[in-house]
Write an enzyme that holds these catalytic residues in place. Structure first.
Site, PDB file in Angstrom:
ATOM      1  N   LYS A   1       0.840  -1.187   0.000  1.00 15.41           N
ATOM      2  CA  LYS A   1       0.000   0.000   0.000  1.00 15.41           C
ATOM      3  C   LYS A   1       0.880   1.244   0.000  1.00 15.41           C
ATOM      4  O   LYS A   1       1.901   1.291   0.704  1.00 15.41           O
ATOM      5  CB  LYS A   1      -0.905  -0.040   1.230  1.00 15.41           C
ATOM      6  CG  LYS A   1      -1.935   1.062   1.345  1.00 15.41           C
ATOM      7  CD  LYS A   1      -2.779   0.811   2.601  1.00 15.41           C
ATOM      8  CE  LYS A   1      -3.827   1.880   2.836  1.00 15.41           C
ATOM      9  NZ  LYS A   1      -4.632   1.593   4.055  1.00 15.41           N
TER      10      LYS A   1
ATOM     11  N   SER B   1      -9.370   1.695   3.567  1.00 12.66           N
ATOM     12  CA  SER B   1      -8.584   2.465   2.627  1.00 12.66           C
ATOM     13  C   SER B   1      -7.631   1.626   1.790  1.00 12.66           C
ATOM     14  O   SER B   1      -7.043   2.115   0.828  1.00 12.66           O
ATOM     15  CB  SER B   1      -7.773   3.516   3.385  1.00 12.66           C
ATOM     16  OG  SER B   1      -6.879   2.896   4.311  1.00 12.66           O
TER      17      SER B   1
ATOM     18  N   SER C   1      -9.535  -0.899   7.703  1.00  8.46           N
ATOM     19  CA  SER C   1      -9.060  -0.727   6.328  1.00  8.46           C
ATOM     20  C   SER C   1      -8.374  -1.929   5.706  1.00  8.46           C
ATOM     21  O   SER C   1      -8.050  -1.903   4.523  1.00  8.46           O
ATOM     22  CB  SER C   1      -8.123   0.488   6.253  1.00  8.46           C
ATOM     23  OG  SER C   1      -8.845   1.674   6.460  1.00  8.46           O
TER      24      SER C   1
END
Length: 456
Positions: A80, A155, A179
């Protein structure tokens, strides 16, 4: 070249590499090809095509010459883009840091690279990881691989997409309020939020620092366990836990909560899962947990104030460079009083004790990961049943807030699909530092079901 990433665990791929049936170049080529084919899903911000290809040649040469870096040798991994990587840019999903160069790798990334991982790219995320849709105004609206008109959650949405489409063996995500678990559920993969503090967050841009964690998303529970063992630094050669003996397992279900306020298909999938476990001898134990009426509100306070503190200077100086949704949340966090923040943290301490008490009579506690399947892009409310709707934001937190606020580990695994073919996930909660209990139950469940094998 056959398909390997979609049909083998990391350990199985390692065996194929070491007996010479496949090469590292095969794995990296398959990964990069899959990423290119899925470009419209906006799973990645940066892809390291040439770099990963060059690394594959080098790692294959190492292997055939007797140099084995570890259990991830030659495995394509994505991270990420709020996790520092001392190569290329680390954007944090923002335009402000579009050209930012990290000084060094984040601690968890150092551990993965030391175990042999090849980083093929950095995944898309909700701007600054402060949101649950991964509709990023700077790097593209990420799309659910099961239905492109729906969100992949966030996210860590890009990481969820990358694993669901088998672009990589695993992708790292971060989890503050859900997330990792939310994309795992909406994208039909597995992911764990570890015990707070069990994986280092050094080199990761903070959201709410007193709640932030980092963990892996994978297609199956076995790979999640392996990745976690390396990321946590506990052992790179950790002996896998055995699948749980369901006939000896005590499964906790929260009374008046685990089966309430759900879309019918989510409720049915969850009840079917419980029935299957019970048919294999598991004992279903109703448990009580006080504080559930307050936990989401308390999380919203902590999860608003701490990001606003992190961004306080930037939103004064560069407000126009933020996406509208993130800026509005940051400004709202600035308006919350110190008294409200302290009261939320006081509640959190009390809630931790209540959660610890809940586990005295059970091994794991199960809930759906969230009350609904993936909403359409742009939706702010989601219909549950009989015309009743809930806020997408608070609905996301209904179940994920319990681990987020108490600090316990929680894993999401797929347990079915709804009438429209969208994945449904369950959340496996375990006592503090007992990720092994979540892994062993997840592996037992995946030993008698095939939902984790389904792909978009």
């Amino acid at each position: 070249m056959g398909e390997y990433l979609g049909t083998n665990t990391i350990r199985q791929l390692g065996m194929l590499l070491r007996v010479g049936e496949i090469t590292v170049q095969d794995l990296i080529s398959e990964s990069l090809s899959s990423i290119r084919q899925g470009e419209d899903l906006k799973a990645f911000i940066n892809v390291f095509d040439q770099e990963a290809t060059n690394a594959a040649v080098a790692y294959q040469s190492l292997l055939v010459n007797g140099y084995d870096l570890g259990p991830l040798h030659g495995m394509p991994i994505a991270i990420k883009d709020n996790i520092d990587y001392a190569y290329g840019s680390t954007t944090y999903g923002s335009s402000i840091f579009r050209d930012h160069k990290a000084a060094e790798d984040a601690t968890v990334l150092k551990r993965l690279k030391a175990a042999g991982a090849i980083i093929v790219g950095k995944t898309n995320l909700h701007e600054f990881a402060w949101g649950g849709t991964t509709s990023n105004p700077h790097y593209g609206v990420a799309r659910n691989p099961w239905d492109k008109e729906r969100i992949p959650a966030g996210s860590s949405g890009g990481s969820g997409i990358a694993v669901a489409k088998r672009m990589v063996c695993s992708a790292l995500g971060t989890d503050t309020g859900g997330s990792i678990r939310l994309p795992s559920a909406m994208d039909g993969v597995c992911g764990i939020r570890p015990t707070l503090g069990d994986t280092s967050i050094d080199g990761i841009f903070p959201v709410a620092w007193s709640m932030d964690t980092v963990g892996p998303l994978c297609s199956n529970a076995e790979d999640v366990e392996l990745m976690f063992s390396i990321m946590s630094g506990r052992s790179e050669t950790l002996t896998p836990t055995a699948p749980a003996d369901l006939s000896r397992l005590r499964i906790g279900i929260i009374e008046d909560y685990s089966l309430e306020g759900l879309q019918p298909d989510v409720r049915n999938a969850f009840k079917t899962m419980l029935g299957l476990c019970e048919s294999k001898g598991a004992t279903i134990v109703p448990v009580r947990l006080q504080g559930l009426d307050e936990v989401v509100d308390a999380q919203l306070v902590v999860d608003a104030v701490e990001p606003s503190a992190v961004h306080y200077r930037l939103i004064k100086e560069r407000a126009d460079d933020y996406g509208k949704d993130v800026l509005s949340r940051l400004l709202a966090g600035c308006a919350i009083t110190g008294v409200e923040y302290v009261q939320a943290q006081r509640f959190r301490e009390h809630f931790r004790k209540l959660v610890a008490e809940m586990f005295k009579t059970v091994d794991v506690v199960l809930t759906p990961t969230l009350p609904f399947t993936a909403p359409r892009i742009g939706s702010t409310a989601v219909e549950i049943e009989n015309g009743k709707s809930v806020s997408a934001l608070s609905g996301n937190m209904r179940y994920t807030a319990i681990p987020s606020m108490s600090g316990i580990p929680a894993m999401s695994v797929p347990i079915g699909r709804d009438a429209e073919g969208l994945p449904i996930g369950m959340q496996i909660m375990a006592p503090t530092h007992r990720e092994d209990l979540a892994f062993s139950f997840a592996k037992a469940y995946q030993g008698i079901t095939e939902f984790h094998l389904e792909r978009p």
